[in-house]
Design a protein around this motif. Sequence first.
Motif, PDB file in Angstrom:
ATOM      1  N   LEU A  48       0.715  -1.067  -0.023  1.00  0.00           N
ATOM      2  CA  LEU A  48       0.007  -0.030   0.119  1.00  0.00           C
ATOM      3  C   LEU A  48       0.908   1.441   0.039  1.00  0.00           C
ATOM      4  O   LEU A  48       0.473   2.209  -0.626  1.00  0.00           O
ATOM      5  CB  LEU A  48      -0.954  -0.142   1.207  1.00  0.00           C
ATOM      6  CG  LEU A  48      -1.999  -1.345   1.252  1.00  0.00           C
ATOM      7  CD1 LEU A  48      -2.882  -1.013   2.507  1.00  0.00           C
ATOM      8  CD2 LEU A  48      -2.968  -0.986   0.180  1.00  0.00           C
ATOM      9  N   ASP A  49       1.930   1.191   0.677  1.00  0.00           N
ATOM     10  CA  ASP A  49       2.906   2.230   0.699  1.00  0.00           C
ATOM     11  C   ASP A  49       3.531   2.674  -0.577  1.00  0.00           C
ATOM     12  O   ASP A  49       3.674   3.556  -1.013  1.00  0.00           O
ATOM     13  CB  ASP A  49       3.875   2.136   1.891  1.00  0.00           C
ATOM     14  CG  ASP A  49       4.821   3.273   2.226  1.00  0.00           C
ATOM     15  OD1 ASP A  49       4.146   4.635   1.919  1.00  0.00           O
ATOM     16  OD2 ASP A  49       5.982   3.221   2.446  1.00  0.00           O
ATOM     17  N   GLY A  65       1.425   6.871   7.543  1.00  0.00           N
ATOM     18  CA  GLY A  65       1.119   5.738   8.467  1.00  0.00           C
ATOM     19  C   GLY A  65      -0.323   5.730   8.494  1.00  0.00           C
ATOM     20  O   GLY A  65      -1.260   4.772   8.539  1.00  0.00           O
ATOM     21  N   TYR A  66      -0.941   6.893   8.945  1.00  0.00           N
ATOM     22  CA  TYR A  66      -2.579   7.253   9.093  1.00  0.00           C
ATOM     23  C   TYR A  66      -3.244   6.737   7.964  1.00  0.00           C
ATOM     24  O   TYR A  66      -4.113   5.970   7.749  1.00  0.00           O
ATOM     25  CB  TYR A  66      -2.910   8.368   9.588  1.00  0.00           C
ATOM     26  CG  TYR A  66      -4.537   8.548   9.781  1.00  0.00           C
ATOM     27  CD1 TYR A  66      -5.434   8.181  10.361  1.00  0.00           C
ATOM     28  CD2 TYR A  66      -4.950   9.281   8.548  1.00  0.00           C
ATOM     29  CE1 TYR A  66      -6.626   8.350  10.458  1.00  0.00           C
ATOM     30  CE2 TYR A  66      -6.205   9.432   8.432  1.00  0.00           C
ATOM     31  CZ  TYR A  66      -7.206   9.056   9.321  1.00  0.00           C
ATOM     32  OH  TYR A  66      -8.482   9.363   9.297  1.00  0.00           O
ATOM     33  N   TRP A  77     -17.704  -2.083  -2.665  1.00  0.00           N
ATOM     34  CA  TRP A  77     -16.752  -1.174  -2.483  1.00  0.00           C
ATOM     35  C   TRP A  77     -16.986  -0.242  -1.368  1.00  0.00           C
ATOM     36  O   TRP A  77     -17.953  -0.033  -1.036  1.00  0.00           O
ATOM     37  CB  TRP A  77     -17.214  -0.070  -3.735  1.00  0.00           C
ATOM     38  CG  TRP A  77     -16.591  -0.904  -5.041  1.00  0.00           C
ATOM     39  CD1 TRP A  77     -17.440  -1.443  -5.987  1.00  0.00           C
ATOM     40  CD2 TRP A  77     -15.220  -0.781  -5.607  1.00  0.00           C
ATOM     41  NE1 TRP A  77     -16.524  -1.763  -6.806  1.00  0.00           N
ATOM     42  CE2 TRP A  77     -15.238  -1.223  -6.597  1.00  0.00           C
ATOM     43  CE3 TRP A  77     -14.195  -0.317  -5.237  1.00  0.00           C
ATOM     44  CZ2 TRP A  77     -14.209  -1.676  -7.555  1.00  0.00           C
ATOM     45  CZ3 TRP A  77     -12.957  -0.360  -5.727  1.00  0.00           C
ATOM     46  CH2 TRP A  77     -13.043  -1.005  -6.969  1.00  0.00           C
ATOM     47  N   VAL A  78     -15.789   0.182  -0.809  1.00  0.00           N
ATOM     48  CA  VAL A  78     -15.768   0.888   0.558  1.00  0.00           C
ATOM     49  C   VAL A  78     -14.960   2.176   0.047  1.00  0.00           C
ATOM     50  O   VAL A  78     -13.778   2.038  -0.432  1.00  0.00           O
ATOM     51  CB  VAL A  78     -15.296   0.210   1.784  1.00  0.00           C
ATOM     52  CG1 VAL A  78     -15.000   1.062   2.851  1.00  0.00           C
ATOM     53  CG2 VAL A  78     -16.113  -0.765   2.056  1.00  0.00           C
ATOM     54  N   ASN A  79     -15.443   3.393   0.298  1.00  0.00           N
ATOM     55  CA  ASN A  79     -14.426   4.527   0.296  1.00  0.00           C
ATOM     56  C   ASN A  79     -13.380   4.770   1.361  1.00  0.00           C
ATOM     57  O   ASN A  79     -13.786   4.143   2.547  1.00  0.00           O
ATOM     58  CB  ASN A  79     -15.328   5.812   0.124  1.00  0.00           C
ATOM     59  CG  ASN A  79     -16.231   6.048  -0.828  1.00  0.00           C
ATOM     60  OD1 ASN A  79     -16.033   5.723  -2.140  1.00  0.00           O
ATOM     61  ND2 ASN A  79     -17.492   6.456  -0.973  1.00  0.00           N
ATOM     62  N   VAL A  80     -12.319   5.026   0.965  1.00  0.00           N
ATOM     63  CA  VAL A  80     -11.306   5.012   2.088  1.00  0.00           C
ATOM     64  C   VAL A  80     -11.491   6.586   2.524  1.00  0.00           C
ATOM     65  O   VAL A  80     -11.490   7.653   1.961  1.00  0.00           O
ATOM     66  CB  VAL A  80      -9.687   5.087   1.166  1.00  0.00           C
ATOM     67  CG1 VAL A  80      -8.774   5.330   2.551  1.00  0.00           C
ATOM     68  CG2 VAL A  80      -9.865   3.914   0.662  1.00  0.00           C
ATOM     69  N   ALA A  81     -11.427   6.533   4.002  1.00  0.00           N
ATOM     70  CA  ALA A  81     -11.568   7.765   4.968  1.00  0.00           C
ATOM     71  C   ALA A  81     -10.266   8.658   4.387  1.00  0.00           C
ATOM     72  O   ALA A  81      -9.338   8.290   4.499  1.00  0.00           O
ATOM     73  CB  ALA A  81     -11.437   7.436   6.322  1.00  0.00           C
TER      74      ALA A  81
END
Length: 197
Positions: free
Chosen positions: A4-5, A173-174, A192-196
């Motif tokens: 992901l990074d 990191g957050y 599907w989920v939106n990323v905060a």
Amino acid sequence: THVLDFARYLVGEVSAVNAIVKTYIPERPLQAGGLDKLGASDKSGEGPKGVVDVDDEMITLLKFQNGAVGSIEASRNAHGRNNFLTFEIHGSKGSIAFNYERMDEVQVMFADDPAETRGFRTIYTGPNHPYGQNLWPIPALGIGYGETKIIECYDFFSAIVSGKLPSPNFEDGYKISAIADAILESGVSERWVNVAN
């Protein structure tokens, strides 16, 4: 989270995910000591066992804020793969591929190459690359885990001395945690989920 990074650094911010998460082995030997007896070094099923509270497999589609799309797969059960953190990026001007097990190599392909020589070529890290002048006096000398820790420490101490915010930092990191949370939520909800933000 490493992948992901990579994705955020190379492609941009992730806006939404759609994931499958699966636990195949509900109970496994407990890890004891510093040696990974569950990984490729020593496959051992002996000793006390405990309930598994992590997923064995994760597959997710990603939508990026800039319109790019991607996919990530992670598995604890891939025989023959030790630290196979890889990525491929395909764009209008070419492609790039990287495999963490071969850290000093990057595969690149340029779309405007002549047809008779079109294909991936290997670029080896060396003195002309970031940090190379001090760590790799000749190309293809090899990057190891130790070199990556030296670079991390150098960047950390340089940030302290200069007073500039290092990268990655707590905000990174957050954001990675927010993506991971969305992946887990999507794996449970199967949508599907939106990323905060």
